[in-house]
Design a protein around this motif. Structure first.
Motif, PDB file in Angstrom:
ATOM      1  N   ALA A 177      61.609  69.455  52.341  1.00 18.12           N
ATOM      2  CA  ALA A 177      60.614  69.855  51.330  1.00 18.12           C
ATOM      3  C   ALA A 177      59.504  68.814  51.192  1.00 18.12           C
ATOM      4  O   ALA A 177      58.364  69.139  50.872  1.00 18.12           O
ATOM      5  CB  ALA A 177      61.301  70.072  49.984  1.00 18.12           C
ATOM      6  N   MET A 178      59.853  67.548  51.467  1.00 17.61           N
ATOM      7  CA  MET A 178      58.902  66.445  51.333  1.00 17.61           C
ATOM      8  C   MET A 178      57.773  66.551  52.362  1.00 17.61           C
ATOM      9  O   MET A 178      56.652  66.143  52.109  1.00 17.61           O
ATOM     10  CB  MET A 178      59.672  65.138  51.514  1.00 17.61           C
ATOM     11  N   ASN A 179      58.119  67.062  53.558  1.00 15.41           N
ATOM     12  CA  ASN A 179      57.108  67.307  54.590  1.00 15.41           C
ATOM     13  C   ASN A 179      56.259  66.058  54.859  1.00 15.41           C
ATOM     14  O   ASN A 179      55.040  66.044  54.660  1.00 15.41           O
ATOM     15  CB  ASN A 179      56.224  68.487  54.147  1.00 15.41           C
ATOM     16  N   ILE A 180      56.922  65.008  55.325  1.00 10.94           N
ATOM     17  CA  ILE A 180      56.257  63.721  55.574  1.00 10.94           C
ATOM     18  C   ILE A 180      55.097  63.903  56.564  1.00 10.94           C
ATOM     19  O   ILE A 180      55.246  64.549  57.595  1.00 10.94           O
ATOM     20  CB  ILE A 180      57.273  62.700  56.141  1.00 10.94           C
ATOM     21  N   ARG A 181      53.955  63.330  56.213  1.00 14.97           N
ATOM     22  CA  ARG A 181      52.744  63.455  57.041  1.00 14.97           C
ATOM     23  C   ARG A 181      52.376  62.158  57.756  1.00 14.97           C
ATOM     24  O   ARG A 181      51.720  62.181  58.797  1.00 14.97           O
ATOM     25  CB  ARG A 181      51.551  63.865  56.155  1.00 14.97           C
ATOM     26  N   SER A 182      52.745  61.009  57.160  1.00 13.49           N
ATOM     27  CA  SER A 182      52.356  59.719  57.749  1.00 13.49           C
ATOM     28  C   SER A 182      52.941  59.565  59.137  1.00 13.49           C
ATOM     29  O   SER A 182      54.088  59.929  59.381  1.00 13.49           O
ATOM     30  CB  SER A 182      52.849  58.565  56.870  1.00 13.49           C
ATOM     31  N   GLN A 183      52.151  58.996  60.058  1.00 19.66           N
ATOM     32  CA  GLN A 183      52.609  58.811  61.432  1.00 19.66           C
ATOM     33  C   GLN A 183      53.323  57.468  61.624  1.00 19.66           C
ATOM     34  O   GLN A 183      54.150  57.336  62.510  1.00 19.66           O
ATOM     35  CB  GLN A 183      51.405  58.878  62.383  1.00 19.66           C
ATOM     36  N   SER A 184      52.975  56.497  60.790  1.00 21.31           N
ATOM     37  CA  SER A 184      53.471  55.142  61.024  1.00 21.31           C
ATOM     38  C   SER A 184      54.295  54.652  59.838  1.00 21.31           C
ATOM     39  O   SER A 184      54.934  55.434  59.144  1.00 21.31           O
ATOM     40  CB  SER A 184      52.287  54.221  61.312  1.00 21.31           C
ATOM     41  N   TRP A 185      54.259  53.339  59.572  1.00 24.65           N
ATOM     42  CA  TRP A 185      55.115  52.741  58.536  1.00 24.65           C
ATOM     43  C   TRP A 185      54.762  53.210  57.125  1.00 24.65           C
ATOM     44  O   TRP A 185      55.553  53.056  56.204  1.00 24.65           O
ATOM     45  CB  TRP A 185      55.048  51.215  58.615  1.00 24.65           C
ATOM     46  N   GLU A 186      53.566  53.818  56.938  1.00 27.72           N
ATOM     47  CA  GLU A 186      53.173  54.268  55.589  1.00 27.72           C
ATOM     48  C   GLU A 186      54.115  55.361  55.077  1.00 27.72           C
ATOM     49  O   GLU A 186      54.097  55.693  53.895  1.00 27.72           O
ATOM     50  CB  GLU A 186      51.750  54.842  55.570  1.00 27.72           C
ATOM     51  N   TYR A 187      54.926  55.942  55.998  1.00 31.21           N
ATOM     52  CA  TYR A 187      55.872  56.990  55.577  1.00 31.21           C
ATOM     53  C   TYR A 187      56.736  56.490  54.416  1.00 31.21           C
ATOM     54  O   TYR A 187      57.137  57.265  53.552  1.00 31.21           O
ATOM     55  CB  TYR A 187      56.795  57.395  56.750  1.00 31.21           C
ATOM     56  N   SER A 242      56.091  54.483  51.828  1.00 29.43           N
ATOM     57  CA  SER A 242      55.440  54.649  50.527  1.00 29.43           C
ATOM     58  C   SER A 242      55.240  56.123  50.201  1.00 29.43           C
ATOM     59  O   SER A 242      55.385  56.543  49.058  1.00 29.43           O
ATOM     60  CB  SER A 242      54.075  53.942  50.518  1.00 29.43           C
ATOM     61  N   GLU A 243      54.907  56.923  51.234  1.00 26.28           N
ATOM     62  CA  GLU A 243      54.726  58.361  51.027  1.00 26.28           C
ATOM     63  C   GLU A 243      56.002  58.985  50.460  1.00 26.28           C
ATOM     64  O   GLU A 243      55.956  59.804  49.540  1.00 26.28           O
ATOM     65  CB  GLU A 243      54.344  59.045  52.353  1.00 26.28           C
ATOM     66  N   MET A 244      57.147  58.578  50.999  1.00 25.21           N
ATOM     67  CA  MET A 244      58.430  59.094  50.509  1.00 25.21           C
ATOM     68  C   MET A 244      58.646  58.776  49.035  1.00 25.21           C
ATOM     69  O   MET A 244      59.071  59.625  48.257  1.00 25.21           O
ATOM     70  CB  MET A 244      59.589  58.478  51.302  1.00 25.21           C
ATOM     71  N   VAL A 245      58.370  57.515  48.684  1.00 22.57           N
ATOM     72  CA  VAL A 245      58.592  57.079  47.307  1.00 22.57           C
ATOM     73  C   VAL A 245      57.696  57.862  46.349  1.00 22.57           C
ATOM     74  O   VAL A 245      58.159  58.386  45.322  1.00 22.57           O
ATOM     75  CB  VAL A 245      58.359  55.554  47.169  1.00 22.57           C
ATOM     76  N   VAL A 246      56.416  57.969  46.689  1.00 21.81           N
ATOM     77  CA  VAL A 246      55.470  58.690  45.835  1.00 21.81           C
ATOM     78  C   VAL A 246      55.862  60.168  45.713  1.00 21.81           C
ATOM     79  O   VAL A 246      55.887  60.737  44.607  1.00 21.81           O
ATOM     80  CB  VAL A 246      54.024  58.545  46.373  1.00 21.81           C
ATOM     81  N   LYS A 247      56.210  60.792  46.837  1.00 23.41           N
ATOM     82  CA  LYS A 247      56.587  62.207  46.799  1.00 23.41           C
ATOM     83  C   LYS A 247      57.895  62.428  46.038  1.00 23.41           C
ATOM     84  O   LYS A 247      58.062  63.458  45.390  1.00 23.41           O
ATOM     85  CB  LYS A 247      56.675  62.775  48.218  1.00 23.41           C
ATOM     86  N   SER A 248      58.809  61.455  46.110  1.00 26.70           N
ATOM     87  CA  SER A 248      60.067  61.597  45.363  1.00 26.70           C
ATOM     88  C   SER A 248      59.789  61.696  43.866  1.00 26.70           C
ATOM     89  O   SER A 248      60.464  62.423  43.139  1.00 26.70           O
ATOM     90  CB  SER A 248      61.008  60.425  45.647  1.00 26.70           C
TER      91      SER A 248
END
Length: 216
Positions: A178-188, A190-196
């Motif tokens: 459901a999170m549908n991670i978009r980041s290609q590199s290490w930024e994933y 932070s993206e996970m934390v924000v989306k959580s």
């Protein structure tokens, strides 16, 4: 540029947990890391698969297969992309993420499992609530950088994370999809934390042990 899944002899069936680990040229340490995983799986008494997302040019994938891990061979495209490539082939209801370099202690997986089974959807490891080996984290990161970014993210999102940069973390497969991670590199990370936070996932922290990278 297609990913290719390699399945080890004696592959586990119907795993409850998937340990999902990107690896690139970790032949010096991957064998010990997988021993740690098997020890953690046995201690937790769980059926688990280990899935290595591999873009190595050395013997990492061969060692991993021989040690009972599934190996997803992918072109080298960055950490975020590695998890995107892996998501369709993950079989476990629960997913534990981390690194293959023995910096996070995968012998201690049971706390993650307990939190999953208690209904939590997103489990952040916390090195600050656990232990940090001397020399494992630069002083600037440990005493300034990480606490500052934690403070800012918590301030903006009303969250209460103590270690948003921790690489060892757990998430249900349903939430990961459901999170549908978009980041290609290490930024994933932070993206996970924000989306959580945005997804209002049931989130909890567990203490983890963090060690120095012995193999560079």
């Amino acid at each position: 540029d297609e990913a290719v899944l390699m399945i080890p002899p004696g592959d586990v069936e119907s795993p409850e947990v998937s340990i999902v680990i990107p690896a690139m040229n970790e032949e010096a340490v991957v064998s010990e890391f997988l021993d740690w995983c098997h020890e953690g799986i046995a201690k937790a008494g769980v059926v688990a698969e280990i899935l290595i997302i591999d873009s190595s040019t050395d013997r990492t994938p061969d060692i991993a297969l021989a040690k009972g891990a599934r190996v997803l061979k992918t072109p080298c495209r960055g950490l975020g992309r590695a998890y995107q490539d892996a998501t369709p082939v993950i079989r476990g209801k629960y997913v534990i993420l981390g690194d293959a370099d023995c910096t996070y202690d995968f012998r201690e997986m049971e706390p993650f499992l307990q939190k999953f089974r208690a209904g939590h959807q997103f489990i952040m490891g916390s090195r600050f609530k656990g232990t940090i080996e001397d020399g494992a984290m630069p002083a600037l990161h440990r005493f300034f950088g990480t606490p500052l970014t934690n403070f800012l993210l918590n301030l903006i999102y009303g969250s209460r994370f103590s270690d948003i940069h921790c690489g060892m973390r757990g998430i249900t497969l349903a939430a990961l999809k459901a999170m549908n991670i978009r980041s290609q590199s290490w930024e994933y990370a932070s993206e996970m934390v924000v989306k959580s936070v945005r997804m209002s996932l049931d989130t909890v922290e567990v203490p983890v042990k963090f060690y120095k990278d012995r193999h560079g």
